[in-house]
Write an enzyme that holds these catalytic residues in place. Structure first.
Site, PDB file in Angstrom:
ATOM      1  N   SER A  69       1.077  -1.305   0.272  1.00 32.31           N
ATOM      2  CA  SER A  69       0.061   0.155  -0.485  1.00 32.31           C
ATOM      3  C   SER A  69       0.777   1.052  -0.231  1.00 32.31           C
ATOM      4  CB  SER A  69      -1.270   0.088   1.191  1.00 32.31           C
ATOM      5  OG  SER A  69      -2.152   0.548   1.068  1.00 32.31           O
ATOM      6  N   ASP A 127      -5.709  -3.546  -2.110  1.00 36.53           N
ATOM      7  CA  ASP A 127      -4.241  -3.363  -1.491  1.00 36.53           C
ATOM      8  C   ASP A 127      -4.378  -4.145  -0.616  1.00 36.53           C
ATOM      9  OD1 ASP A 127      -3.466  -2.444   1.659  1.00 36.53           O
ATOM     10  OD2 ASP A 127      -4.050  -0.564   0.350  1.00 36.53           O
TER      11      ASP A 127
END
Length: 729
Positions: A60, A206
């Site tokens: 991320s 993610d």
């Protein structure tokens, strides 16, 4: 000679073995949204102690910052870039651009403020709440000097980004291909950003969903020492946060990512844990405080950091770097664009109504900051015009500028709401100088229902007229058959217009039945034949005609690539021909052409031409058209008119990510003299009664928003008319 070659081989082999024996150091950076600024303090501390980094693995925001460091940005440069971003602009982008409703001639397009799409198994028209257009533009520029495809081991520091396959739940370790796509996939926080399609067909979210602190990945890649930075080690125990929607979402995500991260803490040789429990992962307005927490985490672990440094010092050379140096990425030349290629990365690709010619102005130019800004502006304009989720770019091999287009597959079932409104002052009104009018509307549809593939529609409005219409549509590929019935009440006559200060109560009523046939070509051109029966009950006794029955047929045509009033380029042609009967045969015809021509990135020149001869029942407001001369108030109704106008428009700047424009208009018109708000029109003396002429000059400041075009305007005419207005349409 042979001895010399053998000696070189021995030296090379010995050197290789020597390097192979050096311990490798990996840096693992966790996800955590805005909290990622704390990673910068860790990078600076490692450079200060001279600890080398041989591999970076990030999830991320850790993938973004780690990716930037791996290609040669310094910690100071990373800070300068991320801290100077306009966070409101970055995170206020709409997820997708509305395509509007089906075009009908001389009927304003409805911009929906709220649009909920659904099917039997899903709900929502988009898979996110924040659009990624600006983020993709940022990534395209940040990594332009390392084109797709590239082996991530060939970067100045080998790099891995972590994402998750949303369908299988498998961990994806990105090690080859596009840096832009790998990092965009890794930052796809569920619900916040849309999952991202990868080149191999997988849909990624993610990486924190499966591995927010990928220490085990670094170990599997052969790292002898692992230094990790975890942004989520401290838990927020404030229960009040769990009583908000955003709090529930964020806490639920935290539960998932913390479990896998905690399990790997003990596998790190050095672990930095920044105490950020009271700062949300979406709080992009506390970046300085976040970085300070990162520095505090570094100082808490300074003894362990120095112990690791001393241990490494006995095994390999350490290099202390100048924190104010120019990074190796900045020293690389900007890529030169040699060609342009468009790629549709949508899961369900639909035809694109634009080609590479819109971007060939970039060919031969370096992709520096100035040209990247011009490219971003063009991308946003084309995205809006074509109702795309995103239109971004990345550099590819051979100097090719890759344009990446994406749209979302949408179900036809929907419930949508919107509004238009305007207000102002003008000396052209009857018995007043002020007007205000607003209309709200609701549109709903159920499509492909039952074995016969029928669609049902509902349209309602509230404002000048309150109306409800129920329709049935039989779709036949590009053709459609329709039937509807509707009831409405309100201001149906000119005398009841909202701009008439002396108006009677708007209590007119209308019942309409309609049968129609429509034909559409590529969503740009449509032809419609409608047979209607209108039955109107007029409240105002002054008109002396309490009831009007008006059967009529309308043939209309629209061709449009001009989706917004402030669009910088496009053309719209519309025509309508009506034949009806109201105690006599009535015939109306109306033609209008709008054309916007782009002169440059910032400048647009446009013109319009309209001719109308309208001959519906004289008691009804829909039997008239409006004069478009600057200085005139709305509902300046005319039945005969010829209008010609031109405008110049210039892009100024973005207001909360929405483009703003300054516009100047000149419009001249010939029209009939009588005002139907004041008196009934007399019979025509010729084919068209063009008895008056006026020429107006106007200036406007406008902002294109998802709700419509917001306009602030002033206008004057040579005949003495003037107006000041603001509105959204």
């Amino acid at each position: 000679m042979k001895r010399f070659a053998a000696l070189l081989s021995i030296v090379f082999l010995s050197t290789s073995l020597l390097f192979a024996e050096e311990p490798t150091v990996a840096l693992v950076l966790s996800g955590g949204g805005a909290r990622g600024m704390a990673h910068i303090a860790v990078l600076e501390a490692l450079e200060e102690e001279g600890i080398p980094i041989d591999l970076i693995v990030g999830t991320s925001i850790g993938a973004l910052i780690g990716g930037m460091y791996s290609v040669g940005y310094t910690p100071n440069e990373i800070r300068g870039i991320l801290f100077n971003l306009d966070m409101i602009e970055l995170f206020s982008e709409a997820v997708t651009e509305e395509g509007g409703t089906l075009d009908r001639a001389f009927v304003p397009d409805r911009n929906h403020v709220f649009n909920l799409r659904f099917s039997g198994s899903s709900i929502g028209k988009t898979p996110a709440i924040i659009g990624d257009q600006r983020i993709l533009e940022l990534l395209g520029f940040l990594f332009a000097k390392y084109p797709n495809p590239i082996d991530f081991d060939e970067l100045p520091i080998p790099f891995r980004a972590i994402s998750s396959d949303i369908m299988s739940g498998d961990e994806i370790v990105h090690d080859f291909g596009s840096l832009v796509r790998a990092i965009r996939a890794s930052i796809s926080i569920p619900l916040i950003f849309a999952p991202f399609p990868l080149e191999d067909g997988r849909l990624a979210v993610d990486g924190g969903a499966v591995d927010n602190l990928p220490i085990n990945v670094a170990r599997a890649l052969g790292a002898d020492y692992v230094i990790a930075s975890d942004l989520n080690a401290f838990i927020n125990e404030d229960k009040n946060q769990a009583e908000t929607l955003s709090g529930v979402v964020i806490h639920s995500l935290s539960l998932v990512i913390q479990r896998s991260a905690f399990a790997q803490h003990e596998d790190a040789d050095l672990l930095f844990t920044s105490d950020l429990h009271d700062i949300s992962i979406m709080d992009a307005f506390k970046l300085e405080a976040i970085e300070q927490r990162g520095r505090e985490a570094v100082e808490r672990n300074r003894p362990q950091l120095q112990a690791l440094r001393n241990r490494l010092k006995t095994e390999r050379d350490l290099i202390v770097r100048d924190p104010h140096r120019v990074g190796s990425y900045a020293l690389k030349p900007d890529p030169i664009i040699r060609s342009v290629a468009i790629e549709n990365i949508s899961l369900t690709p639909k035809p694109l109504f634009f080609d590479e010619s819109l971007f060939t102005f970039m060919v031969g130019s370096p992709l520096d900051k100035e040209h990247a800004a011009e490219l971003a502006l063009r991308l946003r304009q084309v995205r809006k015009q074509n109702s795309l989720a995103s239109l971004s770019y990345e550099m590819k091999e051979g100097g090719t500028l890759g344009i990446l287009a994406r749209s979302f597959g949408q179900t036809g079932n929907h419930i949508a709401m919107g509004f238009i409104a305007d207000m102002g002052v003008s000396n052209t009104l009857n018995d007043t100088y002020v007007w205000f009018k607003a209309n709200a509307y609701l549109d709903a549809a159920l499509v492909h229902v039952g074995r016969n593939n029928l669609s049902y529609t509902l349209a309602a409005s509230l404002g000048e007229q309150t109306a409800v219409t129920i329709g049935l549509i039989v779709p036949l590929e590009n053709h459609r058959l329709g039937a509807l019935i509707g009831y409405g009440s309100g201001a149906l006559t000119p005398q009841a217009s909202v701009v008439n200060a002396a108006r009677s109560a708007p209590l007119d009523r209308k019942i309409r039945s309609e049968f129609s046939y429509g034909y559409t070509i590529d969503k740009q051109a449509s032809l419609e034949l409608a047979l209607r029966g209108d039955f109107i009950f007029i409240h105002d006794s002054i008109l002396g005609k309490p009831f009007v029955a008006y059967p009529h047929a309308e043939l209309s045509c629209v061709y449009s690539t001009l989706k917004k009033r402030l669009a910088q380029e496009g053309i719209r042609f519309e025509s309508s021909f009506v034949a009806g009967y109201d105690k006599r045969f009535l015939f109306s015809g109306r033609l209008r052409l709008h054309h916007h021509i782009r002169l440059s990135f910032f400048d647009t020149l446009g013109y319009f031409i309209e001719a109308a001869r309208l001959d519906g029942p004289r008691e009804l407001i829909e039997s008239f058209g409006e004069v478009a001369i600057p200085g005139y108030a709305p509902h300046m109704l005319k039945r005969d008119m010829i209008q010609i106008g031109t405008h110049y428009q210039r892009y100024l700047f973005d207001v909360f990510s929405y483009p703003s424009y300054l516009r100047f208009d000149i419009v001249g018109a010939l029209f009939n003299q009588t005002n139907p708000i004041v008196e009934l029109l007399p019979a025509r003396t010729g084919f068209m009664d063009l008895e008056a002429f006026d020429l107006g000059f106007g200036a406007s400041f406008g902002v294109q928003t998802p709700a419509g075009d917001l306009l602030f305007s002033i206008g004057v005419s040579i005949d003495g008319a003037w107006s000041i207005s603001m509105g959204i349409s």
